[in-house]
Design a protein around this motif. Structure first.
Motif, PDB file in Angstrom:
ATOM      1  N   GLY A  98       1.011  -1.062   0.250  1.00  0.00           N
ATOM      2  CA  GLY A  98       0.161   0.027   0.196  1.00  0.00           C
ATOM      3  C   GLY A  98       0.647   1.560  -0.423  1.00  0.00           C
ATOM      4  N   LEU A  99       1.657   1.273   0.747  1.00  0.00           N
ATOM      5  CA  LEU A  99       2.465   1.980   0.656  1.00  0.00           C
ATOM      6  C   LEU A  99       3.665   3.029  -0.381  1.00  0.00           C
ATOM      7  CD1 LEU A  99       4.292   2.315   4.291  1.00  0.00           C
ATOM      8  CD2 LEU A  99       2.342   3.925   2.983  1.00  0.00           C
ATOM      9  N   PHE A 100       3.918   1.772  -1.203  1.00  0.00           N
ATOM     10  CA  PHE A 100       4.977   1.347  -2.441  1.00  0.00           C
ATOM     11  C   PHE A 100       3.820   1.846  -3.194  1.00  0.00           C
ATOM     12  CE2 PHE A 100       8.393  -1.763  -1.194  1.00  0.00           C
ATOM     13  CZ  PHE A 100       8.631  -0.857  -0.801  1.00  0.00           C
ATOM     14  N   THR A 101       2.460   1.479  -3.014  1.00  0.00           N
ATOM     15  CA  THR A 101       1.547   1.919  -4.951  1.00  0.00           C
ATOM     16  C   THR A 101       1.076   3.590  -4.549  1.00  0.00           C
ATOM     17  OG1 THR A 101       0.144   0.949  -5.825  1.00  0.00           O
ATOM     18  CG2 THR A 101       0.128   1.088  -3.719  1.00  0.00           C
ATOM     19  N   PHE A 102       0.801   3.817  -3.385  1.00  0.00           N
ATOM     20  CA  PHE A 102       0.512   4.916  -2.945  1.00  0.00           C
ATOM     21  C   PHE A 102       2.715   6.023  -3.521  1.00  0.00           C
ATOM     22  CE2 PHE A 102       0.643   9.032  -0.635  1.00  0.00           C
ATOM     23  CZ  PHE A 102       0.110   9.737  -0.828  1.00  0.00           C
ATOM     24  N   THR A 103       3.060   5.877  -2.552  1.00  0.00           N
ATOM     25  CA  THR A 103       4.132   7.056  -2.463  1.00  0.00           C
ATOM     26  C   THR A 103       5.038   6.799  -3.555  1.00  0.00           C
ATOM     27  OG1 THR A 103       4.134   6.095   0.301  1.00  0.00           O
ATOM     28  CG2 THR A 103       6.631   6.933  -1.201  1.00  0.00           C
ATOM     29  N   ILE A 104       5.603   5.504  -4.923  1.00  0.00           N
ATOM     30  CA  ILE A 104       5.877   5.674  -5.951  1.00  0.00           C
ATOM     31  C   ILE A 104       5.472   6.238  -6.638  1.00  0.00           C
ATOM     32  CG2 ILE A 104       6.719   4.059  -7.544  1.00  0.00           C
ATOM     33  CD1 ILE A 104       7.524   2.354  -5.245  1.00  0.00           C
ATOM     34  N   PRO A 105       3.976   6.116  -7.211  1.00  0.00           N
ATOM     35  CA  PRO A 105       3.203   6.912  -8.544  1.00  0.00           C
ATOM     36  C   PRO A 105       2.895   8.552  -8.140  1.00  0.00           C
ATOM     37  CG  PRO A 105       2.099   4.435  -7.834  1.00  0.00           C
ATOM     38  CD  PRO A 105       3.095   5.172  -6.595  1.00  0.00           C
ATOM     39  N   PHE A 106       3.054   8.419  -6.884  1.00  0.00           N
ATOM     40  CA  PHE A 106       2.834  10.034  -5.991  1.00  0.00           C
ATOM     41  C   PHE A 106       4.357  10.565  -6.572  1.00  0.00           C
ATOM     42  CE2 PHE A 106       2.922  13.848  -2.959  1.00  0.00           C
ATOM     43  CZ  PHE A 106       1.232  13.989  -3.325  1.00  0.00           C
ATOM     44  N   LEU A 107       5.401  10.445  -5.980  1.00  0.00           N
ATOM     45  CA  LEU A 107       6.030  10.805  -6.290  1.00  0.00           C
ATOM     46  C   LEU A 107       6.785  11.248  -7.720  1.00  0.00           C
ATOM     47  CD1 LEU A 107       8.960   9.141  -3.610  1.00  0.00           C
ATOM     48  CD2 LEU A 107       7.611  11.646  -3.961  1.00  0.00           C
ATOM     49  N   PHE A 108       6.161  10.152  -8.806  1.00  0.00           N
ATOM     50  CA  PHE A 108       6.828  10.127 -10.350  1.00  0.00           C
ATOM     51  C   PHE A 108       5.662  11.156 -10.408  1.00  0.00           C
ATOM     52  CE2 PHE A 108       9.043   6.004 -10.285  1.00  0.00           C
ATOM     53  CZ  PHE A 108       9.716   5.668 -11.066  1.00  0.00           C
ATOM     54  N   GLY A 109       4.035  11.164 -10.259  1.00  0.00           N
ATOM     55  CA  GLY A 109       4.005  12.154 -10.989  1.00  0.00           C
ATOM     56  C   GLY A 109       4.325  13.706 -10.140  1.00  0.00           C
ATOM     57  N   PHE A 110       4.299  13.986  -9.126  1.00  0.00           N
ATOM     58  CA  PHE A 110       4.655  15.189  -8.744  1.00  0.00           C
ATOM     59  C   PHE A 110       5.645  15.747  -9.323  1.00  0.00           C
ATOM     60  CE2 PHE A 110       6.551  18.178  -5.826  1.00  0.00           C
ATOM     61  CZ  PHE A 110       5.127  19.352  -5.727  1.00  0.00           C
ATOM     62  N   THR A 111       7.117  14.892  -8.630  1.00  0.00           N
ATOM     63  CA  THR A 111       8.123  15.369 -10.070  1.00  0.00           C
ATOM     64  C   THR A 111       7.425  15.815 -11.879  1.00  0.00           C
ATOM     65  OG1 THR A 111       9.065  13.392  -8.739  1.00  0.00           O
ATOM     66  CG2 THR A 111      10.408  14.818 -10.716  1.00  0.00           C
ATOM     67  N   ILE A 112       7.119  14.904 -11.758  1.00  0.00           N
ATOM     68  CA  ILE A 112       6.943  15.363 -13.729  1.00  0.00           C
ATOM     69  C   ILE A 112       6.307  16.229 -13.873  1.00  0.00           C
ATOM     70  CG2 ILE A 112       5.604  13.854 -15.847  1.00  0.00           C
ATOM     71  CD1 ILE A 112       6.587  11.521 -14.728  1.00  0.00           C
ATOM     72  N   CYS A 113       4.797  16.187 -13.098  1.00  0.00           N
ATOM     73  CA  CYS A 113       4.113  17.070 -13.720  1.00  0.00           C
ATOM     74  C   CYS A 113       4.544  18.940 -12.679  1.00  0.00           C
ATOM     75  CB  CYS A 113       2.585  17.509 -12.602  1.00  0.00           C
ATOM     76  SG  CYS A 113       1.736  16.286 -13.277  1.00  0.00           S
ATOM     77  N   LYS A 114       5.873  18.777 -12.026  1.00  0.00           N
ATOM     78  CA  LYS A 114       6.236  20.145 -11.269  1.00  0.00           C
ATOM     79  C   LYS A 114       7.024  20.746 -12.002  1.00  0.00           C
ATOM     80  CE  LYS A 114       6.511  24.001  -8.612  1.00  0.00           C
ATOM     81  NZ  LYS A 114       5.874  25.035  -9.125  1.00  0.00           N
ATOM     82  N   TYR A 115       8.274  19.635 -12.264  1.00  0.00           N
ATOM     83  CA  TYR A 115       9.735  20.271 -13.207  1.00  0.00           C
ATOM     84  C   TYR A 115       9.496  19.895 -13.991  1.00  0.00           C
ATOM     85  CZ  TYR A 115      10.979  20.507  -7.720  1.00  0.00           C
ATOM     86  OH  TYR A 115      10.436  20.687  -6.448  1.00  0.00           O
ATOM     87  N   PHE A 116       8.548  19.089 -15.364  1.00  0.00           N
ATOM     88  CA  PHE A 116       8.674  18.465 -16.871  1.00  0.00           C
ATOM     89  C   PHE A 116       7.968  19.185 -17.170  1.00  0.00           C
ATOM     90  CE2 PHE A 116      11.863  15.094 -13.982  1.00  0.00           C
ATOM     91  CZ  PHE A 116      12.799  15.511 -15.566  1.00  0.00           C
ATOM     92  N   LEU A 117       7.099  19.197 -16.355  1.00  0.00           N
ATOM     93  CA  LEU A 117       5.724  19.861 -17.412  1.00  0.00           C
ATOM     94  C   LEU A 117       5.529  21.391 -17.478  1.00  0.00           C
ATOM     95  CD1 LEU A 117       3.325  16.784 -18.107  1.00  0.00           C
ATOM     96  CD2 LEU A 117       4.713  17.363 -19.534  1.00  0.00           C
ATOM     97  N   GLY A 118       5.733  21.425 -16.396  1.00  0.00           N
ATOM     98  CA  GLY A 118       5.520  23.001 -15.904  1.00  0.00           C
ATOM     99  C   GLY A 118       4.445  23.144 -15.205  1.00  0.00           C
ATOM    100  N   PHE A 119       3.497  22.238 -14.134  1.00  0.00           N
ATOM    101  CA  PHE A 119       2.049  23.132 -13.108  1.00  0.00           C
ATOM    102  C   PHE A 119       2.575  23.377 -12.035  1.00  0.00           C
ATOM    103  CE2 PHE A 119       0.296  19.148 -15.887  1.00  0.00           C
ATOM    104  CZ  PHE A 119       0.139  20.664 -16.648  1.00  0.00           C
ATOM    105  N   GLY A 120       2.013  23.880 -11.477  1.00  0.00           N
ATOM    106  CA  GLY A 120       1.894  24.652 -10.228  1.00  0.00           C
ATOM    107  C   GLY A 120       1.786  23.521  -8.975  1.00  0.00           C
ATOM    108  N   TYR A 121       2.025  24.203  -7.737  1.00  0.00           N
ATOM    109  CA  TYR A 121       1.954  23.198  -6.371  1.00  0.00           C
ATOM    110  C   TYR A 121       1.118  22.093  -6.587  1.00  0.00           C
ATOM    111  CZ  TYR A 121       7.183  24.551  -5.311  1.00  0.00           C
ATOM    112  OH  TYR A 121       7.795  24.191  -4.770  1.00  0.00           O
ATOM    113  N   LEU A 122      -0.345  22.883  -6.602  1.00  0.00           N
ATOM    114  CA  LEU A 122      -1.973  22.524  -6.574  1.00  0.00           C
ATOM    115  C   LEU A 122      -2.140  21.297  -7.434  1.00  0.00           C
ATOM    116  CD1 LEU A 122      -3.436  25.093  -4.273  1.00  0.00           C
ATOM    117  CD2 LEU A 122      -2.717  22.708  -3.992  1.00  0.00           C
ATOM    118  N   PRO A 123      -2.199  22.073  -8.520  1.00  0.00           N
ATOM    119  CA  PRO A 123      -2.507  20.981  -9.886  1.00  0.00           C
ATOM    120  C   PRO A 123      -1.419  19.906  -9.948  1.00  0.00           C
ATOM    121  CG  PRO A 123      -1.892  23.166 -10.815  1.00  0.00           C
ATOM    122  CD  PRO A 123      -1.586  22.986  -9.076  1.00  0.00           C
TER     123      PRO A 123
END
Length: 388
Positions: A98-123
């Motif tokens: 449960g922790l893996f299937t939450f944490t790994i996708p969450f970190l992937f998603g936040f990193t990609i959206c914030k630092y590669f796609l240029g979204f703000g923090y909330l999006p």
């Protein structure tokens, strides 16, 4: 023709409802013949018949009301179907996955959206939450093959309980930050959240138990009471500044302990939801999607490709690490991955609310639909192969 009420888009409630019922009857049958998830067919039908497609149906008024009712019902069922007993059997494995299937996708998603796609923090946080959600749409496959009591299936169920609960907690924070002017607004909301949770945990179970016990002979009254409980709880949540779907989810968790899985009441709750409210909600979601955005530009498609790739990879990594830590078989890993990789119920609920309150735009909503489609297909194929 306009005087007769047949001008487009059609907004007359009876006609809209009649067409909607025909759609939710015919489309899933067609898609089942094609061996594709019916959820996708209903969304596509909404896209085609909506104002951005053929402009046949108006999404306002009656269909919007039913769609919002379906959203609440969907999250209520998500809470109602959490099997705490199954989770407790393999706590260590369930918590780890449960922790893996939450944490790994969450970190992937936040990193990609914030630092590669240029979204703000909330999006970025909202889309990252979408990465972490999972819906076991392939569970009927393992049920048909009588594998529901096997270790990988139980691990998948336990992981789903943990990750979807954590996602909804994050979602409370995101929406409150968005609606209450930053951190100060969220801090002011915390006492209301605590009071609401205490009400759900301490008072609602006792009241529900008393009512269902004293009306055990009146099945109709029991069902109406359940509906009233769910929507009243959701209304209280909205009054306190919390998203109504959180109230519906918590009501489902409370009622889970009061309604036996084999009871006639549970059968009716699931039957009416799966037959009517949830299909209408999916159809309504399709009507919200801007079909022209797919045709006229590549932004939604590019975003879809990026989100699909990393969403599937991150879920595979979670299953792989769980396999290695607990020395499971390769087939066990494949089954866990197949059952946990689909994004459907909670995903679409979260992104739709995020879109409505302005955290994400139409391109993210469009891309999410493609992610749902791709992940459901991958989930079904991998689960079928591994289960056999």
């Amino acid at each position: 023709m306009e005087n007769l009420g047949f001008h487009l888009p059609i907004s007359e409630p009876i006609t809209v409802f009649g067409i909607t019922l025909l759609v939710i009857f015919i489309v899933p049958l067609v898609f089942s013949k094609l061996k594709l998830p019916g959820i996708i067919g209903l969304i596509i039908a909404g896209m085609i018949l909506g104002t951005s497609g053929l402009n046949i149906l108006d999404k306002e008024r009656s269909i919007e009301l039913l769609g919002n009712v379906g959203l609440i019902y969907l999250m209520f069922l998500a809470g109602l179907e959490l099997e705490v007993g199954s989770f407790l059997k393999n706590q260590r494995k369930n918590i780890t996955f449960g922790l893996f299937t939450f944490t790994i996708p969450f970190l992937f998603g936040f990193t990609i959206c914030k630092y590669f796609l240029g979204f703000g923090y909330l999006p970025s946080l909202l889309i990252a939450s979408m990465f972490s959600t999972q819906t076991m749409i392939s569970f009927p496959i393992v049920s048909r093959l009588r594998l529901t009591k096997t270790l990988p299936v139980e691990i998948s169920i336990g992981g789903t309980i943990i990750t979807d609960t954590l996602v909804l907690l994050i979602f409370v924070i995101i929406t409150s930050l968005s609606a209450n002017s930053g951190l100060n607004g969220f801090l002011l909301l915390i006492p209301k959240i605590l009071a609401f949770v205490l009400f759900i945990i301490l008072l609602l179970p006792r009241f529900t138990h008393w009512f269902l016990r004293n009306l055990s002979s009146d099945q109709m009254a029991q069902y109406v009471f359940v509906l009233a409980t769910v929507f009243t709880t959701s209304a209280i949540a909205r009054f306190l500044g919390i998203e109504p779907i959180i109230g519906a989810f918590l009501a489902g968790i409370v009622l889970n302990r009061q309604i036996p899985p084999s009871a006639m009441l549970m059968n009716r709750i699931e039957f009416i939801g799966n037959a009517l409210f949830i299909p209408i909600f999916l159809f309504y979601v399709g009507m919200l999607i801007d079909l022209k955005a797919f045709v006229s530009g590549y932004e939604s498609l590019e975003l879809s490709a990026i989100l699909i790739s990393f969403a599937i990879i991150s879920k595979w990594l979670a299953a792989y690490l769980t396999q290695k830590i607990f020395k499971l078989k390769t087939l066990d890993r494949q089954l866990i991955f197949g059952l946990s990789t689909a994004h459907a119920a909670a995903t679409i609920a979260i992104i739709l609310v995020g879109y409505k309150i302005g955290i994400v735009d139409i391109n993210v909503l469009n891309a999410t639909i493609v992610v749902i489609f791709a992940s459901c297909v991958v989930s079904a194929m991998v689960t079928e192969r591994a289960a056999r």
